[in-house]
Design an enzyme around this catalytic site. Structure first.
Site, PDB file in Angstrom:
ATOM      1  N   THR A  20      28.718  71.187  18.171  1.00  0.00           N
ATOM      2  CA  THR A  20      27.276  71.380  18.021  1.00  0.00           C
ATOM      3  C   THR A  20      26.846  72.817  18.263  1.00  0.00           C
ATOM      4  OG1 THR A  20      25.142  70.825  19.022  1.00  0.00           O
ATOM      5  CG2 THR A  20      27.032  70.634  20.439  1.00  0.00           C
ATOM      6  N   TYR A  69      24.345  68.224  27.045  1.00  0.00           N
ATOM      7  CA  TYR A  69      24.892  67.846  25.739  1.00  0.00           C
ATOM      8  C   TYR A  69      25.804  68.955  25.214  1.00  0.00           C
ATOM      9  CZ  TYR A  69      25.069  67.091  20.713  1.00  0.00           C
ATOM     10  OH  TYR A  69      25.517  66.934  19.421  1.00  0.00           O
TER      11      TYR A  69
END
Ligand code: UDP
Length: 332
Positions: free
Chosen positions: A119, A143
């Site tokens: 990501t 995250y």
């Protein structure tokens, strides 16, 4: 026996598009998914489906052997940035610890190629934008950290074993299969375009704009929105490159190289629907950077990846069509 590709999280949003892309390109996907956020109905009936956990060594090993798995695409994980701030241990478990377990099964069973859903959140707040792969990785939310830790594991595993990998750093994934075969179906969506099309179809009364004081042209957050089918295509290219050049691993941004603000995205939804969303101006959300735009030159050069759907209106149209289909025919 025919060779197959393991797709973890293949019943989820991006995984189900990758399954279609694999099939469309003549590969045989096999899905493993625990159906916590995925849907059995998102996986085509002719694709083998295993319900279970990626950290279950016995199940994963048996699946690898049964289907002659030669490579894995690993999508299973948790993906909501604000939730990772409030429940970090969930993210280190689902994204980091479970991937470690999966890798153990992969290595023990001599699966040699691995494609990982990483990501743009690994970069944190980039010094400059567009952001290049070599720029500092200082995530500002759990995250991003949970995914960056997995990238480190992959590099070490590739150095130690006969194994190569491609970590694709996704920017903001949106849209749905242009043929309407799958889309983003998970309830309780938080991602901007999904939330906006839900509001446009009356599933929500309004949409919140989180932060109007960012250091961007109109003050709202800027992101690089990439059509999910272009992303799925990048996975198939990655698979073929990993097989062709088993000595090489790759870490590559996946985005279009340009961004849109929240306001511009909502304007696009208004244009496509010929209506006006009710917009509420709200404070910033935890863990959000001002702007996140990819430098995509590396994936274009190395993989010859050429986006087919680099068009915000089209992304919104496809997301809207899938949302409409969910209203008429809910997925299970
Ligand atoms: N955003 C917003 N309203 C929403 C959801 C998101 O204003 O209902 C903003 C968010 O603050 C960020 C951008 O839209 O600037 C993209 O957020 P999203 O959650 O879609 O993806 P993220 O970039 O967090 O992975």
């Amino acid at each position: 026996m025919q060779k197959s590709i393991l797709v973890t999280g293949g019943a989820g949003y991006i995984g189900s598009h990758a399954v279609l892309a694999l099939k469309d390109n003549g590969w045989n996907p096999v899905v493993i998914d625990n159906l916590v956020t995925g849907f059995r109905g998102a996986v085509p009936q002719d694709v083998p489906f295993v319900e279970g956990n990626i950290a279950d060594h016995d199940l994963v090993s048996a699946t690898i052997k049964k289907y002659n798995i030669i490579a894995a695409m690993h999508f299973a994980g948790s993906v909501v940035v604000p939730e990772s701030v409030s429940d970090p241990l969930k993210y280190y478990y689902n994204n980091t610890a479970n991937t470690r377990s999966l890798l153990e099964s992969i290595i023990k069973n001599e699966v040699r190629h691995f494609i990982f859903s990483s990501t743009a959140a690994t970069y944190g707040i980039p010094e400059t934008t567009p952001v290049h792969e070599d720029m500092p990785k200082i995530p500002i939310n759990p995250y991003g950290t949970s995914k960056l830790m997995t990238e480190y594991m992959l590099a070490d595993v590739a150095a130690a074993h006969d194994f190569n990998y491609c970590a694709l750093r996704y920017f903001n994934v949106a849209g749905a299969d242009p043929k309407g075969r799958t889309g983003q179906s998970t309830a309780g969506a938080t991602h901007l375009i999904k939330v906006a099309v839900e509001a446009a179809l009356g599933k929500r009364d309004s949409i919140s704009i989180f932060g109007t004081d960012y250091d961007t042209e109109d003050g709202t957050g800027v992101r690089d929105y990439i059509h999910v089918s272009d992303l799925a295509a990048a996975h198939v290219i990655a698979l073929e490159k990993l097989i062709d050049s088993p000595e090489d691993s790759h870490i590559l941004n996946c985005g279009y190289g340009h961004g849109f603000s929240v306001t511009q995205v909502l304007d696009a939804v208004d244009r496509v629907t010929n209506n006006k969303l009710v917009r509420n101006l709200e404070p910033r959300r935890a863990g959000d950077p001002d702007a996140l735009i990819s430098d995509n030159s590396k994936i274009k050069q190395r993989f010859g990846w050429t986006p087919q759907y680099d068009d915000l209106n089209l992304i919104v149209k496809h997301a809207l069509a899938w949302e409409q289909r969910l209203i008429e025919n809910p997925i299970a």
